[in-house]
Design an enzyme around this catalytic site. Structure first.
Site, PDB file in Angstrom:
ATOM      1  N   GLU A  80      13.849  63.971  76.753  1.00 16.96           N
ATOM      2  CA  GLU A  80      14.833  63.385  75.711  1.00 16.96           C
ATOM      3  C   GLU A  80      14.661  61.692  75.907  1.00 16.96           C
ATOM      4  OE1 GLU A  80      17.833  66.004  78.985  1.00 16.96           O
ATOM      5  OE2 GLU A  80      16.512  65.256  78.357  1.00 16.96           O
ATOM      6  N   LYS A 265      22.605  58.445  78.770  1.00 20.63           N
ATOM      7  CA  LYS A 265      22.561  57.720  78.694  1.00 20.63           C
ATOM      8  C   LYS A 265      22.123  57.924  76.919  1.00 20.63           C
ATOM      9  CE  LYS A 265      18.030  56.093  81.462  1.00 20.63           C
ATOM     10  NZ  LYS A 265      16.344  56.648  81.416  1.00 20.63           N
ATOM     11  N   LYS A 398       7.181  50.312  79.028  1.00 21.09           N
ATOM     12  CA  LYS A 398       7.706  48.687  78.165  1.00 21.09           C
ATOM     13  C   LYS A 398       7.193  48.096  77.971  1.00 21.09           C
ATOM     14  CE  LYS A 398      12.583  48.197  81.238  1.00 21.09           C
ATOM     15  NZ  LYS A 398      12.279  49.825  81.778  1.00 21.09           N
TER      16      LYS A 398
END
Length: 465
Positions: A80, A265, A398
């Protein structure tokens, strides 16, 4: 119209068409599958174009001691999360196109300087082959004794797909008979109860054997652990084993992780949007999943609604552009061929024990390097000497997504920059996240009103540039 089986079939076929690298070993390894689809409603409002823009597989997370202050390790590789991060990569590419004077199938200018909004008729759907790990996976067990049946072959080279839920203790349980919505028109909010299967498809039930003792109601277990500082699971026998509605972190390889469960989330994305803080600089409104489709697995519509929607339904005082936006919940009758249950069904003696696949696959609809395969937070197959270098980085970590965002800022005409990116001394990843003021206010309201125990990110892990 959104047909849950059609959505599942599209995702399974897209996965089957991917290269072999990173896929599970048939009959021995399983994985989870998730995807984001862009839905574009035609001018007649009856036709809907469905396009997969991001797809991911994966079941692993890294422990907190392996997280990097350089932002160059992929912390959470659940399917996910991979699918959502791939979608962010796709959206960054779409914004880069419009900032460079091109066209986009997603965005059009808004009435705010430097901001964009979705084109009329465009929405996003989220697919997961299994209930998300954490609260949504605490599903009541059914009384059925039948074994799972092989799914309908979605196409050539049926791909290796997995349960999406993260409960490694799950055995061969037939999908529950909870509420399901198989076919609804976009925008409908009512829930349809699952009808009876045609008689021709109903398996003949064997005569029940006499039971020596009454059956105790039970629930499927989740491997996600309650967050520190809050209530713990009661661990009582049967249905009292887990506490409902609690925030949970995913288990790691022998040590705790800082990654919240996928249920948590998805609930967060239903309030803050799935675009994240950086993209919020460029968007007039947050982006929400209008529909969440789950593949065939143990399932309860009530539990999914609790996990993804009702826990945050009371959140208020959100800034402009943000709202509580619970998705429509649908379930498919098509099971992912590489789920844990199907892998166990196909397992043969001599193959070794059935285990989750260690690799994670990301595919997204971008012109350059659409495929990204990782393991243990780094590119799949990377050597030790390359650790800490660009060669080892996942395209979804990131720092790589931050660099894509900085490329978007550089490509934007200074006169067209959003107000939140003007005048401030912004250098680090942390600086740019904090400068998304509306997003940060919405986050504050969510944490105060719904998730006060949500672990805060360690700032030292966000100071890279």
């Amino acid at each position: 119209m959104v047909d849950a089986d059609e959505i599942a079939r599209l995702c399974y076929e897209r996965f089957a068409a991917l290269p072999r690298r990173g896929k599970p070993e048939a009959g021995r390894e399983w994985t989870l599958l998730a995807a984001v689809l862009q839905l574009t409603r035609g001018p007649d409002c009856d036709s809907v174009k469905k396009e997969i823009v991001s797809l991911g597989t994966g079941t692993k997370c890294i422990g907190q001691t392996h997280m990097s202050p350089e932002g160059d390790v992929l912390n959470d590789s659940h399917a996910e999360v991979i699918a959502r991060r791939g979608c962010v990569r796709y959206l960054l590419q779409q914004l880069l196109r419009v900032a460079s004077g091109g066209d986009s199938s997603v965005f059009c200018p808004s009435d705010e300087r430097g901001k964009w909004r979705l084109k009329p008729g465009v929405s996003f759907l989220f697919f997961t082959s299994h209930t998300p790990c954490g609260d949504a996976s605490i599903v009541p067990m059914t009384d059925s004794r039948s074994e799972p049946r092989p799914p309908v072959d979605p196409g050539p080279q049926g791909s290796e797909e997995t349960d999406a839920g993260g409960d490694l203790k799950r055995k061969r349980e037939e999908a529950s008979n909870g509420p399901s919505t198989k076919l609804l028109r976009l925008g409908e909010t009512r829930t349809l109860e699952r009808g009876q299967s045609p008689a021709a498809e109903t398996p003949v039930e064997p005569e029940p054997e006499p039971e020596l003792c009454p059956r105790v109601p039970d629930v499927h277990r989740t491997g996600a652990r309650c967050v520190p500082g809050g209530p713990d699971d009661p661990l009582r026998p049967g249905a009292g084993y887990h506490g409902a509605g609690l925030l949970r972190v995913k288990p790691g390889r022998g040590e705790p992780t800082l990654s919240l469960s996928c249920s948590d989330k998805l609930a967060r994305w239903a309030v803050l949007g799935f675009q994240g803080a950086l993209l919020s600089h460029y968007l007039q409104e947050a982006l929400y999943f209008s529909v969440v489709v789950t593949g065939k697995c143990p399932y309860s519509g009530d539990v999914m609604h609790r996990a993804l929607s009702s826990r945050c339904s009371h959140v208020s005082d959100l800034p402009a552009g943000f709202s509580v936006s619970p998705p429509l919940l649908l379930r498919s009758d098509l099971e992912f061929p590489l789920s844990q249950a199907q892998t166990e069904l196909r397992h043969r003696a001599g193959q070794g024990r059935v285990s989750p696949c260690g690799a994670a696959i990301s595919w997204c609809n971008v012109p350059e390097q659409p495929l990204d395969v990782t393991a243990n937070g780094y590119k799949h197959g990377v050597t030790k000497k390359n650790l800490g270098t660009v060669k080892a980085r996942s395209l979804l970590c990131k720092v790589e997504l931050f660099r894509c965002f900085l490329s978007l800022v550089s490509a934007t005409d200074p006169s067209a920059l959003p107000d939140s990116l003007r005048g401030a001394d912004l250098q680090t990843y942390w600086d740019y996240k904090r400068a998304a003021h509306s997003y940060q206010r919405a986050l504050q309201q969510l944490l105060l009103q719904a998730f006060p125990l949500w672990p805060r990110s360690d700032r030292r892990l966000l100071m890279f540039r």
